[in-house]
Every structure is written in C-alpha cells, then in structure tokens.
Enzyme design. Structure first.
Site, PDB file in Angstrom:
ATOM      1  CB  THR A   1      -2.736   3.973   1.063  1.00  0.00           C
ATOM      2  OG1 THR A   1      -2.641   4.819  -0.078  1.00  0.00           O
ATOM      3  CG2 THR A   1      -4.018   3.162   0.978  1.00  0.00           C
TER       4      THR A   1
ATOM      5  CG  LEU B   1      -1.992  -1.049   1.354  1.00  0.00           C
ATOM      6  CD1 LEU B   1      -2.659  -0.978   2.716  1.00  0.00           C
ATOM      7  CD2 LEU B   1      -3.033  -0.890   0.257  1.00  0.00           C
ATOM      8  CG  ASP B   2       0.541   4.354  -2.924  1.00  0.00           C
ATOM      9  OD1 ASP B   2       1.310   3.484  -3.361  1.00  0.00           O
ATOM     10  OD2 ASP B   2      -0.228   5.015  -3.649  1.00  0.00           O
ATOM     11  CE  LYS B   3       6.143   8.175   4.845  1.00  0.00           C
ATOM     12  NZ  LYS B   3       7.301   9.087   4.745  1.00  0.00           N
TER      13      LYS B   3
ATOM     14  NE  ARG C   1      -1.065   8.669  -4.953  1.00  0.00           N
ATOM     15  CZ  ARG C   1       0.229   8.716  -4.625  1.00  0.00           C
ATOM     16  NH1 ARG C   1       0.861   7.627  -4.236  1.00  0.00           N
ATOM     17  NH2 ARG C   1       0.878   9.866  -4.686  1.00  0.00           N
TER      18      ARG C   1
END
Length: 202
Positions: free
Chosen positions: A86, A82-84, A183
């Site tokens: 998120t 997961l993105d930082k 995104r």
C-alpha cells in the site's frame, strides 16, 4: 485512595535492533516533532519475522537522529502502519510526546484517514458502510476474516468514484484501524482489492 503509594520503575532505554540504511524516502512534511512520509508500495513499514533490512524504519533511522521510543525496538516512531504493497501518507513521531498525542488523535478519530482502492467487480451501491468485526480466519491462521469467533470491531465507509469494465474505483474511510481492514472488508463483499493475492482468490 488517599495514602496509597505508587512505585513506577522506568526501564533503561534499549538499543534499537533495526540498523540505519540509506534508503530514499519521500518527505511531505517535517518539523522537530513529526515527519510525514509518502510511503511507496513494496516497502514494509518496520522489521518483522525474517525481515530486518530494507524497511521504512531503517530509512528513518538513517534520516532522523531521534525517533520516539514508544514503538519499541523494531518500530521506533511508528504511530500507525500501511501494508507493504500500500502507498500513502504515514505519520512518524520524533519524540514520545508527539507519539502519545498522535496515538490519542487516532483513537479519538480526530485524524481522518482516507484511501483509494480499485476493487474487483461492479459495486452496485454508490456508497455504504461495512460494520463487520475482524479476527483470525477460522482455518487459515495467516489470514484475517469477518468470519471469526473472536473479532474486534471494524468499520469501513466506502463511496464509488468511478465504475469501469469489471472493476470499481472506491474512496474508503476508516472508522477503526484493524490490520488488513480494507482488504478483508472488501473481500467479504465479494469485491476484493484488485490484485490482492492474499484475499482476492484466483
């Protein structure tokens, strides 16, 4: 073919570069094979360029005695990311068998991934499917884009849950798992994720 000989060399395990750190983690489920974490926003999943401390991997190494080695030195146990910024549930494998099984389930889409996001602007469609390949941005190499020469298939389905003044709450489901997929796809519709400084413009 019959009579062929196959030689396989299995390299010796190498020490993990990431060091264990006593960082609190929110454990939703755990057994001897897997651990499911509710990742908080603001923490990176694994060490990367210029970042070797303070990641979820560092916390997992402190919590777990064993993690799958398939992810390599910097990503032990990590099946997906997961993105930082998120938040959400993250599956981690404690052994190689579990890692291979979870990876196969993700690839065959037996594992269903669902996300919530607030996007900028009023989404006119109640639901839809974004089918647009994602690759390196043609100008800004630090970003990804749907405007690319060598993109990889990327599919995101969305459904509007609620519309606000100037924004929309969406439920999103991934048909593929590309980096920054949600995104990039929402930005391509001119409805970037609210507060996304990388793809949301000014």
């Amino acid at each position: 073919k019959s009579g062929d000989q196959i030689n396989i060399v299995i390299p010796a395990p190498q020490p993990i570069h990431a060091e264990p750190e006593e960082i609190p983690i929110d454990i939703i489920y755990e057994d001897k094979h897997i651990i499911i974490i509710n990742k908080l926003p603001g923490i990176a999943v694994h060490p990367g360029a210029g970042r070797i401390k303070g990641t979820l991997v560092n916390a997992l190494l402190y919590h777990c005695q064993n993690l799958s080695g398939i992810g390599g030195l910097a990503r032990p146990g990590i099946v997906h990311r997961l993105d930082k910024e998120t938040s959400g549930l993250l599956m981690v494998a404690k052994n190689d068998l579990a890692h291979a099984s979870l990876t196969k389930q993700l690839q065959s889409r037996k594992v269903k991934r669902s996300y919530l996001a607030i996007c900028l602007g009023i989404m006119k469609q109640d639901a839809g499917k974004i089918d647009a390949a994602i690759g390196r941005h043609p100008i800004d190499r630090k970003k990804l884009s749907t405007v690319t020469r060598k993109g990889r298939e990327a599919i995101t389905e969305f459904r509007v849950l609620e519309r606000f003044e100037g924004s929309s709450l969406l439920e999103l489901k991934l048909g593929t798992g590309r980096t920054h997929q949600i995104r990039v796809h929402l930005a391509s519709l001119s409805h970037p994720v609210l507060g996304d400084s990388q793809y949301g413009g000014k």
